[in-house]
Write a protein that holds these residues in place. Structure first.
Motif, PDB file in Angstrom:
ATOM      1  N   ASP A  15      26.691 -21.641  11.267  1.00  0.00           N
ATOM      2  CA  ASP A  15      26.532 -20.859  12.487  1.00  0.00           C
ATOM      3  C   ASP A  15      27.499 -21.396  13.713  1.00  0.00           C
ATOM      4  N   ALA A  16      28.365 -20.484  14.280  1.00  0.00           N
ATOM      5  CA  ALA A  16      29.238 -21.038  15.386  1.00  0.00           C
ATOM      6  C   ALA A  16      28.342 -21.433  16.509  1.00  0.00           C
ATOM      7  N   GLU A  17      27.489 -20.619  16.950  1.00  0.00           N
ATOM      8  CA  GLU A  17      26.638 -21.023  17.949  1.00  0.00           C
ATOM      9  C   GLU A  17      25.722 -22.186  17.831  1.00  0.00           C
ATOM     10  N   THR A  18      25.429 -22.728  16.868  1.00  0.00           N
ATOM     11  CA  THR A  18      24.687 -23.940  16.525  1.00  0.00           C
ATOM     12  C   THR A  18      25.560 -25.083  15.886  1.00  0.00           C
ATOM     13  N   ARG A  19      26.782 -24.751  15.854  1.00  0.00           N
ATOM     14  CA  ARG A  19      27.906 -25.904  15.579  1.00  0.00           C
ATOM     15  C   ARG A  19      27.982 -26.937  16.747  1.00  0.00           C
ATOM     16  N   ILE A  20      27.807 -26.457  18.112  1.00  0.00           N
ATOM     17  CA  ILE A  20      27.961 -27.341  19.049  1.00  0.00           C
ATOM     18  C   ILE A  20      27.028 -28.349  19.077  1.00  0.00           C
TER      19      ILE A  20
END
Length: 57
Positions: A15-20
């Motif tokens: 998920d792009a939002e949790t990749r941070i």
């Protein structure tokens, strides 16, 4: 235990939002390690880790 942590890392990567979190984690781990080293700085080894008393069997 390591398999579970690997699974969490893989799931975070999807998920792009949790990749941070994957980008920030090494920075936070390094900061914690440097803080640990700074807290031990200047202490003699005997003070930093108390000796373990051994009892004969």
């Amino acid at each position: 235990m390591l398999a579970f942590l690997a699974l969490v890392v893989v799931l975070l990567a999807f998920d792009a939002e949790t990749r941070i979190a994957l980008y920030i984690t090494p920075v936070l781990a390094l900061a914690a390690f440097l803080g640990y080293l700074a807290s031990r700085r200047g202490r003699p080894a005997a003070e930093a880790a108390p000796a373990v008393e051994r009892t004969p069997r």
